[in-house]
Design a protein around this motif. Structure first.
Motif, PDB file in Angstrom:
ATOM      1  N   ILE A 120       0.866  -1.186   0.000  1.00  0.00           N
ATOM      2  CA  ILE A 120       0.000   0.000   0.000  1.00  0.00           C
ATOM      3  C   ILE A 120       0.901   1.233   0.000  1.00  0.00           C
ATOM      4  CG2 ILE A 120      -1.759   1.352   1.213  1.00  0.00           C
ATOM      5  CD1 ILE A 120      -2.778  -1.160   2.492  1.00  0.00           C
ATOM      6  N   SER A 121       0.589   2.163  -0.879  1.00  0.00           N
ATOM      7  CA  SER A 121       1.334   3.417  -0.940  1.00  0.00           C
ATOM      8  C   SER A 121       0.355   4.548  -1.198  1.00  0.00           C
ATOM      9  CB  SER A 121       2.378   3.355  -2.059  1.00  0.00           C
ATOM     10  OG  SER A 121       3.067   4.574  -2.168  1.00  0.00           O
ATOM     11  N   ASP A 122       0.389   5.567  -0.327  1.00  0.00           N
ATOM     12  CA  ASP A 122      -0.518   6.719  -0.460  1.00  0.00           C
ATOM     13  C   ASP A 122      -1.981   6.301  -0.529  1.00  0.00           C
ATOM     14  OD1 ASP A 122       1.482   8.706  -0.436  1.00  0.00           O
ATOM     15  OD2 ASP A 122       1.910   8.341  -2.562  1.00  0.00           O
ATOM     16  N   GLY A 123      -2.354   5.346   0.305  1.00  0.00           N
ATOM     17  CA  GLY A 123      -3.756   4.934   0.400  1.00  0.00           C
ATOM     18  C   GLY A 123      -4.243   4.084  -0.747  1.00  0.00           C
ATOM     19  N   LYS A 124      -3.319   3.573  -1.593  1.00  0.00           N
ATOM     20  CA  LYS A 124      -3.711   2.745  -2.736  1.00  0.00           C
ATOM     21  C   LYS A 124      -2.993   1.399  -2.675  1.00  0.00           C
ATOM     22  CE  LYS A 124      -4.781   6.485  -5.986  1.00  0.00           C
ATOM     23  NZ  LYS A 124      -4.833   7.531  -4.993  1.00  0.00           N
ATOM     24  N   ILE A 125      -3.729   0.350  -2.988  1.00  0.00           N
ATOM     25  CA  ILE A 125      -3.179  -1.009  -2.949  1.00  0.00           C
ATOM     26  C   ILE A 125      -2.338  -1.274  -4.196  1.00  0.00           C
ATOM     27  CG2 ILE A 125      -3.746  -3.474  -2.945  1.00  0.00           C
ATOM     28  CD1 ILE A 125      -6.298  -2.791  -1.447  1.00  0.00           C
ATOM     29  N   ASN A 126      -1.181  -1.876  -4.001  1.00  0.00           N
ATOM     30  CA  ASN A 126      -0.339  -2.295  -5.110  1.00  0.00           C
ATOM     31  C   ASN A 126      -0.685  -3.758  -5.421  1.00  0.00           C
ATOM     32  OD1 ASN A 126       1.756  -3.186  -6.799  1.00  0.00           O
ATOM     33  ND2 ASN A 126       3.231  -1.787  -5.866  1.00  0.00           N
ATOM     34  N   TYR A 127      -1.572  -3.931  -6.388  1.00  0.00           N
ATOM     35  CA  TYR A 127      -2.079  -5.280  -6.688  1.00  0.00           C
ATOM     36  C   TYR A 127      -0.996  -6.171  -7.294  1.00  0.00           C
ATOM     37  CZ  TYR A 127      -6.726  -3.469  -5.727  1.00  0.00           C
ATOM     38  OH  TYR A 127      -7.824  -2.914  -5.105  1.00  0.00           O
ATOM     39  N   HIS A 128      -0.047  -5.568  -7.991  1.00  0.00           N
ATOM     40  CA  HIS A 128       1.039  -6.368  -8.572  1.00  0.00           C
ATOM     41  C   HIS A 128       1.858  -7.052  -7.475  1.00  0.00           C
ATOM     42  CE1 HIS A 128       4.329  -7.573 -11.180  1.00  0.00           C
ATOM     43  NE2 HIS A 128       5.176  -6.958 -10.364  1.00  0.00           N
ATOM     44  N   GLU A 129       2.193  -6.293  -6.413  1.00  0.00           N
ATOM     45  CA  GLU A 129       2.960  -6.882  -5.312  1.00  0.00           C
ATOM     46  C   GLU A 129       2.128  -7.913  -4.549  1.00  0.00           C
ATOM     47  OE1 GLU A 129       5.949  -6.682  -4.976  1.00  0.00           O
ATOM     48  OE2 GLU A 129       6.667  -4.793  -5.798  1.00  0.00           O
ATOM     49  N   LEU A 130       0.847  -7.656  -4.414  1.00  0.00           N
ATOM     50  CA  LEU A 130      -0.023  -8.651  -3.763  1.00  0.00           C
ATOM     51  C   LEU A 130      -0.008  -9.968  -4.530  1.00  0.00           C
ATOM     52  CD1 LEU A 130      -3.338  -6.958  -2.512  1.00  0.00           C
ATOM     53  CD2 LEU A 130      -1.568  -8.080  -1.154  1.00  0.00           C
ATOM     54  N   ASP A 131      -0.049  -9.869  -5.857  1.00  0.00           N
ATOM     55  CA  ASP A 131       0.018 -11.091  -6.676  1.00  0.00           C
ATOM     56  C   ASP A 131       1.356 -11.791  -6.506  1.00  0.00           C
ATOM     57  OD1 ASP A 131      -2.524 -10.649  -7.636  1.00  0.00           O
ATOM     58  OD2 ASP A 131      -1.840  -9.621  -9.465  1.00  0.00           O
ATOM     59  N   GLN A 132       2.433 -11.004  -6.376  1.00  0.00           N
ATOM     60  CA  GLN A 132       3.763 -11.580  -6.220  1.00  0.00           C
ATOM     61  C   GLN A 132       3.872 -12.417  -4.941  1.00  0.00           C
ATOM     62  OE1 GLN A 132       6.667 -11.298  -8.287  1.00  0.00           O
ATOM     63  NE2 GLN A 132       5.127 -10.648  -9.777  1.00  0.00           N
ATOM     64  N   ILE A 133       3.238 -11.961  -3.879  1.00  0.00           N
ATOM     65  CA  ILE A 133       3.320 -12.688  -2.607  1.00  0.00           C
ATOM     66  C   ILE A 133       2.146 -13.653  -2.420  1.00  0.00           C
ATOM     67  CG2 ILE A 133       4.636 -10.850  -1.508  1.00  0.00           C
ATOM     68  CD1 ILE A 133       2.073  -9.960  -0.109  1.00  0.00           C
ATOM     69  N   LYS A 134       1.307 -13.719  -3.477  1.00  0.00           N
ATOM     70  CA  LYS A 134       0.173 -14.665  -3.487  1.00  0.00           C
ATOM     71  C   LYS A 134      -0.790 -14.404  -2.325  1.00  0.00           C
ATOM     72  CE  LYS A 134       2.562 -18.363  -5.951  1.00  0.00           C
ATOM     73  NZ  LYS A 134       3.610 -17.509  -6.472  1.00  0.00           N
ATOM     74  N   MET A 135      -1.141 -13.156  -2.153  1.00  0.00           N
ATOM     75  CA  MET A 135      -2.116 -12.757  -1.146  1.00  0.00           C
ATOM     76  C   MET A 135      -3.300 -12.076  -1.817  1.00  0.00           C
ATOM     77  SD  MET A 135      -1.203 -13.685   1.896  1.00  0.00           S
ATOM     78  CE  MET A 135       0.226 -14.117   2.906  1.00  0.00           C
ATOM     79  N   GLU A 136      -4.460 -12.167  -1.175  1.00  0.00           N
ATOM     80  CA  GLU A 136      -5.679 -11.577  -1.711  1.00  0.00           C
ATOM     81  C   GLU A 136      -5.951 -10.215  -1.070  1.00  0.00           C
ATOM     82  OE1 GLU A 136      -7.447 -12.912  -4.096  1.00  0.00           O
ATOM     83  OE2 GLU A 136      -6.364 -14.826  -4.189  1.00  0.00           O
ATOM     84  N   GLU A 137      -6.696  -9.390  -1.785  1.00  0.00           N
ATOM     85  CA  GLU A 137      -7.086  -8.088  -1.256  1.00  0.00           C
ATOM     86  C   GLU A 137      -7.913  -8.244   0.016  1.00  0.00           C
ATOM     87  OE1 GLU A 137      -9.687  -4.134  -2.563  1.00  0.00           O
ATOM     88  OE2 GLU A 137      -9.310  -5.750  -4.010  1.00  0.00           O
ATOM     89  N   SER A 138      -8.736  -9.269   0.050  1.00  0.00           N
ATOM     90  CA  SER A 138      -9.576  -9.496   1.239  1.00  0.00           C
ATOM     91  C   SER A 138      -8.716  -9.775   2.474  1.00  0.00           C
ATOM     92  CB  SER A 138     -10.533 -10.666   0.992  1.00  0.00           C
ATOM     93  OG  SER A 138      -9.799 -11.846   0.651  1.00  0.00           O
ATOM     94  N   TRP A 139      -7.605 -10.490   2.284  1.00  0.00           N
ATOM     95  CA  TRP A 139      -6.702 -10.755   3.403  1.00  0.00           C
ATOM     96  C   TRP A 139      -6.095  -9.462   3.930  1.00  0.00           C
ATOM     97  CZ3 TRP A 139      -1.550  -9.377   3.266  1.00  0.00           C
ATOM     98  CH2 TRP A 139      -0.802  -9.726   4.406  1.00  0.00           C
ATOM     99  N   LEU A 140      -5.695  -8.589   3.004  1.00  0.00           N
ATOM    100  CA  LEU A 140      -5.082  -7.329   3.384  1.00  0.00           C
ATOM    101  C   LEU A 140      -6.064  -6.450   4.158  1.00  0.00           C
ATOM    102  CD1 LEU A 140      -2.780  -5.302   3.311  1.00  0.00           C
ATOM    103  CD2 LEU A 140      -3.520  -4.623   1.014  1.00  0.00           C
TER     104      LEU A 140
END
Length: 234
Positions: free
Chosen positions: A182-202
């Motif tokens: 997360i940077s400046d209140g926005k989710i970095n979906y590319h990095e989430l995919d890299q670590i194999k995590m879901e937005e719901s988990w975050l």
């Protein structure tokens, strides 16, 4: 032929001679002034950067000055620079003249006043450089060298050097930079995919562990052990 005097028009050879003379005058001046004047640069690098800046700036800022002299001077200076670098690589004596040798300011915890005078720096400046390296006691310093680029290299006595895993023959884990998710209140979906995590988990982790939501997060990082670090807007 007097290339030291002003003329309305001068020949190509006059421009070449002016550039050569100015180069050596600047080089001698810089060496006389000392290394602090050109901190972070070698003498020859400083001379070239300074002279080229002035040569290019004048015809660009004054419409009455033609480009011929600037072009010739630039070519001559570039040639002198390349030749100077080549010669310093070939002859150690010339290298000493242009770059000089490192000056030992501190040796085995003792300050050399003669070296300070040679480097033209004050004791206050030396102490400030030691403080930058978190050295509070001069006697902890095994060697401090005033380098040719105007910086000071500081080497602590081995008994004052910080302990490392190698000291205890411990194999540390390989370094890995934490992922910014997360940077400046926005989710970095590319990095989430890299670590194999879901937005719901975050979102769930932010709510349960930090009692916050995504748009209130300035920065959130996660390391290889899935430790989540959250920094909120404050």
């Amino acid at each position: 032929m007097n290339f030291f005097q002003a003329h309305e028009t001068i020949s190509t050879m006059d421009w070449v001679l002016r550039a050569v003379v100015a180069f050596f005058i600047m080089l001698i001046t810089v060496r006389v002034m000392g290394l602090r004047t050109i901190s972070q640069l070698r003498a020859i690098d400083f001379v070239i950067a300074f002279m080229l800046g002035n040569i290019i700036a004048h015809p660009l800022s004054d419409q009455t000055i033609g480009m011929k002299g600037s072009i010739i001077s630039t070519i001559v200076l570039a040639f002198l620079y390349v030749v100077g670098i080549f010669l310093t690589q070939k002859w150690r004596g010339l290298r000493k003249v242009l770059d000089s040798e490192p000056v030992p300011l501190i040796n085995k915890g003792e300050i050399s006043y003669s070296a300070l005078k040679k480097a033209r720096i004050s004791i206050d400046y030396l102490l400030s450089e030691l403080r930058k390296e978190k050295v509070e006691d001069v006697r902890k310093v095994a060697l401090a060298l005033w380098e040719t680029d105007g910086t000071i290299s500081i080497f602590l006595d081995p008994k004052y050097q910080p302990l490392t895993p190698e000291t205890y023959q411990v194999m540390p884990e390989p370094f890995e930079l934490p992922k910014v998710i997360i940077s400046d209140g926005k989710i970095n979906y590319h990095e989430l995919d890299q670590i194999k995590m879901e937005e719901s988990w975050l979102i769930k982790s932010l709510k349960e562990s930090h009692q916050t939501v995504v748009n209130q997060v300035l920065l959130a990082t996660i390391d290889k052990k899935n430790n989540l670090q959250v920094f909120l807007y404050k």
